[in-house]
Design an enzyme around this catalytic site. Structure first.
Site, PDB file in Angstrom:
ATOM      1  N   GLY A  83      -1.116  13.537  14.647  1.00  0.00           N
ATOM      2  CA  GLY A  83      -0.129  12.582  14.196  1.00  0.00           C
ATOM      3  C   GLY A  83       1.253  13.165  14.004  1.00  0.00           C
ATOM      4  O   GLY A  83       2.243  12.439  13.959  1.00  0.00           O
ATOM      5  N   ASP A 197      -4.465  21.936   2.845  1.00  0.00           N
ATOM      6  CA  ASP A 197      -5.229  21.116   3.793  1.00  0.00           C
ATOM      7  C   ASP A 197      -6.385  21.903   4.393  1.00  0.00           C
ATOM      8  O   ASP A 197      -6.621  21.866   5.606  1.00  0.00           O
ATOM      9  CB  ASP A 197      -4.305  20.590   4.894  1.00  0.00           C
ATOM     10  CG  ASP A 197      -4.918  19.414   5.665  1.00  0.00           C
ATOM     11  OD1 ASP A 197      -5.789  18.714   5.086  1.00  0.00           O
ATOM     12  OD2 ASP A 197      -4.546  19.191   6.827  1.00  0.00           O
TER      13      ASP A 197
END
Length: 285
Positions: A83, A197
């Protein structure tokens, strides 16, 4: 601007892209086109009048085609797309070194402040030299492309390796991955970085079975008050976030990364993420 794209010139196509991204209004684009001359295109006029910058135009031009070369890197092929960025296999010509070249999507690269922060944070990550962390070789901008050159690892990530083994790893193999990841996390912590993350897809496995923490795109200095993300907004992958990270708290530290490592071990052993839901908000809830 009209909806008919037949016979569209390069200048018109570029203006249409700017209108679609909300950078200029359709009326302003039409006015610039009506005033354009052979020696002064509509885009040139908008730059001269301060409606656009050369940085924005270069970035949009870069988005119109797949690159064949960026700075000192020759593109060999596409490895994947997410993305926020596209990752290419490339060779750094001066070093004769193959790399994974991460090129940021123009919707982010068009923002000059984002570019400056991205480069600063990548330079901090580039100071880490550890066998269990993917090495950042270079970062920069070239002809509108914002890029980061990373160590190329061809063994896949932990999620892919688990999928190849029937969806989950054996306890012994999962623990070896976790131990390597913990060593990499310790190196990040010593450098004053928080990953934010950690998950199976962000742990790469070499051909020799060594696990390396990857995708430091969300990493930031633990004391950094000026970062690419907005305060109060959770950043990361919902199923692996610590409660404080999911709540968007600013004062997170390496303990959030440790939590994510535990969630990662759960996923590698069971074949499913620790928290599931119909969408990201449901998982965070």
């Amino acid at each position: 601007m009209g909806d008919d794209k037949r016979g569209e010139t390069h200048d018109t196509a570029l203006l249409r892209s700017m209108v679609d991204r909300g950078l200029i209004t359709p009326e302003l684009a039409d006015q610039a086109l009506s005033r354009s001359q052979p020696d002064a295109s509509a885009v040139d006029l908008l730059i001269q009048e301060g409606y656009l910058t050369k940085h924005i135009v270069e970035t949009l031009l870069a988005d119109t085609k797949d690159p064949t070369a960026i700075a000192d890197f020759k593109i060999l092929g596409k490895l994947g797309q997410g993305g926020m960025a596209t990752v290419y296999k490339a060779v750094q010509l001066r070093m004769h070194r193959e790399v994974a070249l991460k090129v940021i999507d123009p919707q982010f690269a068009i923002n000059k402040e984002f570019c400056e922060r991205f480069i600063r944070e990548a330079r901090v990550a580039g100071q880490i030299n550890h066998p269990n962390v993917i090495t950042c070789h270079d970062v920069g901008q070239d002809k509108g492309y914002l890029y980061m050159a990373l160590e190329l690892v061809t063994g896949g990530d932990a999620a892919q390796v688990a999928q190849q083994d029937g969806g989950r790893l054996s306890e012994a193999r999962a623990l070896r991955v976790l131990i390597d990841a913990v060593r990499g996390l310790a190196a990040l912590t010593r450098a004053g970085l928080i990953h934010r993350d950690i998950k199976p897809a962000n742990i790469f496995i070499t051909e020799d079975g060594v696990a390396k923490l990857a995708d430091l795109g969300l990493a930031r200095p633990s004391e950094d008050s000026e970062r690419m993300t907005n305060a109060g907004m959770p950043v990361g992958t919902p199923a692996y976030m610590s409660p404080e990270q999911a709540a968007g708290e600013e004062a997170i530290d390496c303990r959030s990364d440790i939590y994510a490592l535990g969630a990662t071990l759960f996923a590698l052993l069971t074949g499913q993420s620790p928290f599931q839901g119909a969408n990201a908000l449901a998982v965070l809830a």
